[in-house]
Design a protein around this motif. Structure first.
Motif, mmCIF file in Angstrom:
data_model
loop_
_atom_site.group_PDB
_atom_site.id
_atom_site.type_symbol
_atom_site.label_atom_id
_atom_site.label_comp_id
_atom_site.label_asym_id
_atom_site.label_seq_id
_atom_site.Cartn_x
_atom_site.Cartn_y
_atom_site.Cartn_z
ATOM 1 N N MET A 1 -22.393 -5.862 9.676
ATOM 2 C CA MET A 1 -21.298 -6.563 10.357
ATOM 3 C C MET A 1 -19.962 -6.081 9.812
ATOM 4 O O MET A 1 -19.819 -5.842 8.611
ATOM 5 N N ARG A 2 -19.012 -5.939 10.702
ATOM 6 C CA ARG A 2 -17.645 -5.577 10.312
ATOM 7 C C ARG A 2 -16.701 -6.598 10.921
ATOM 8 O O ARG A 2 -16.706 -6.817 12.134
ATOM 9 N N ILE A 3 -15.899 -7.238 10.054
ATOM 10 C CA ILE A 3 -14.999 -8.300 10.499
ATOM 11 C C ILE A 3 -13.565 -7.907 10.156
ATOM 12 O O ILE A 3 -13.285 -7.435 9.052
ATOM 13 N N GLU A 12 -17.971 -7.441 14.707
ATOM 14 C CA GLU A 12 -18.941 -6.635 15.445
ATOM 15 C C GLU A 12 -20.225 -6.461 14.652
ATOM 16 O O GLU A 12 -20.203 -6.304 13.429
ATOM 17 N N VAL A 13 -21.326 -6.500 15.360
ATOM 18 C CA VAL A 13 -22.647 -6.214 14.806
ATOM 19 C C VAL A 13 -23.300 -5.169 15.706
ATOM 20 O O VAL A 13 -23.404 -5.380 16.924
ATOM 21 N N ASN A 14 -23.666 -4.036 15.118
ATOM 22 C CA ASN A 14 -24.276 -2.944 15.902
ATOM 23 C C ASN A 14 -23.408 -2.548 17.092
ATOM 24 O O ASN A 14 -23.917 -2.227 18.172
ATOM 25 N N TYR A 96 -21.550 -24.670 5.723
ATOM 26 C CA TYR A 96 -22.085 -23.426 6.285
ATOM 27 C C TYR A 96 -21.448 -22.248 5.548
ATOM 28 O O TYR A 96 -20.358 -22.365 4.989
ATOM 29 N N LEU A 97 -22.166 -21.120 5.570
ATOM 30 C CA LEU A 97 -21.580 -19.904 4.995
ATOM 31 C C LEU A 97 -22.011 -18.692 5.790
ATOM 32 O O LEU A 97 -23.069 -18.684 6.429
ATOM 33 N N LEU A 98 -21.163 -17.686 5.739
ATOM 34 C CA LEU A 98 -21.437 -16.404 6.373
ATOM 35 C C LEU A 98 -21.915 -15.459 5.276
ATOM 36 O O LEU A 98 -21.147 -15.094 4.376
ATOM 37 N N GLN A 99 -23.190 -15.103 5.329
ATOM 38 C CA GLN A 99 -23.778 -14.282 4.266
ATOM 39 C C GLN A 99 -23.634 -12.801 4.596
ATOM 40 O O GLN A 99 -24.565 -12.162 5.075
ATOM 41 N N VAL A 100 -22.449 -12.288 4.340
ATOM 42 C CA VAL A 100 -22.171 -10.865 4.488
ATOM 43 C C VAL A 100 -21.405 -10.417 3.239
ATOM 44 O O VAL A 100 -20.753 -11.228 2.581
ATOM 45 N N PRO A 101 -21.484 -9.147 2.880
ATOM 46 C CA PRO A 101 -20.725 -8.670 1.712
ATOM 47 C C PRO A 101 -19.224 -8.807 1.930
ATOM 48 O O PRO A 101 -18.736 -8.704 3.067
ATOM 49 N N VAL A 105 -15.361 -7.472 5.332
ATOM 50 C CA VAL A 105 -14.169 -8.117 5.881
ATOM 51 C C VAL A 105 -12.938 -7.333 5.438
ATOM 52 O O VAL A 105 -12.748 -7.066 4.247
ATOM 53 N N ASP A 106 -12.087 -6.963 6.390
ATOM 54 C CA ASP A 106 -10.960 -6.076 6.075
ATOM 55 C C ASP A 106 -10.016 -6.645 5.026
ATOM 56 O O ASP A 106 -9.404 -5.901 4.250
#
Length: 273
Positions: A1-3, A12-14, A96-101, A105-106
């Protein structure tokens, strides 16, 4: 994912966007994106969406927004993804949490580059400082979350980011001035001072850039107009630093030369007491 939050919201995802069109789910995604890997409590999300007067259906409605986000996420991930949407947009006790590195995130790339630039500034490496800070600023695509209706929580975050951006711009200009790039900075600084008509740091920088470009009279006129504006709008004189900078220009002080003065001092503090 790129935010991306430094400009219009993008996630975006894929290659597929998961950003919802409805305003309130966009707020939820924005707030979760600013704190990847951290639980955002339900009351915080509710305050962002509805302020201090949430409706009786707030909890159910928030759960609906989370479900909508998970559906968009699951569609983008596809059926062959190793995890599922509930693993990425996870429920935890109380929130809630967003589990991404963080690196997804920019804003975290921006803050890392800004720290590297600041470290180079403090060590006197102006070339590296200017390069790192320019790379940090290049990540911005407009005002933070410009297309998201922000509530009280996001409003604070946006103000923090915009203030950080302005500080980073100032520090990059400090480095560029010490590298002798004064002439090429004048147009940028003229625009910045027009946007921030009471900002003494930016005015000190455009004064120095003009002075070093052989435009002493124009530099002095910048001070005169700023002083008149501060007196008229706020009833105050310019700061002692700016007054001393003005006097130094009148006296053609050699400390105003490109390579003179303390190495780790901002332009605004060049004549600090």
């Amino acid at each position: 994912m790129r935010i991306q939050v430094l400009g219009p919201l993008s996630a975006e995802v894929n290659g597929g966007s998961i950003v919802p069109t409805a305003g309130k789910p966009r707020q939820v995604l924005s707030l979760l994106s600013l704190y990847p890997g951290r639980v955002i409590p339900v009351p915080t999300l509710m305050e962002e969406i509805w302020g201090t007067q949430p409706p009786q259906s707030a909890l159910t409605t928030l759960q609906t927004y989370i479900l909508q986000l998970r559906r968009r996420l699951g569609t983008a991930m596809g059926p062959d993804a190793p995890g599922c949407a509930k693993d990425v947009l996870a429920t935890r006790h109380g929130g809630y949490l967003l589990q991404v590195p963080e690196g997804s995130v920019d804003v975290y790339d921006y803050e890392r580059l800004a720290r590297e630039g600041q470290s180079a500034f403090e060590s006197g490496d102006d070339q590296v400082c200017a390069a790192r800070l320019r790379a940090a600023l290049d990540l911005w695509r407009g005002p933070a979350l410009v297309d998201v209706r922000v509530g009280p929580i996001l409003d604070i975050e946006v103000m923090r980011l915009e203030e950080s951006r302005l500080v980073t711009v100032e520090r990059r200009i400090d480095a560029d001035l010490r590298l002798g790039r004064h002439s090429e900075l004048i147009a940028e600084l003229t625009e910045l001072t027009a946007r921030h008509p009471q900002h003494e740091g930016l005015h000190s920088q455009v004064m120095v850039a003009l002075y070093r470009s052989g435009r002493q009279a124009t530099a002095l006129d910048v001070y005169r107009r700023l002083r008149a504006r501060l007196i008229e709008d706020l009833g105050v004189e310019p700061s002692p630093q700016l007054q001393r900078l003005h006097q130094a220009m009148l006296a053609v002080d050699p400390q105003l030369d490109v390579l003179a003065g303390p190495r780790r001092t901002s332009t605004f503090d060049l004549f600090a007491a």
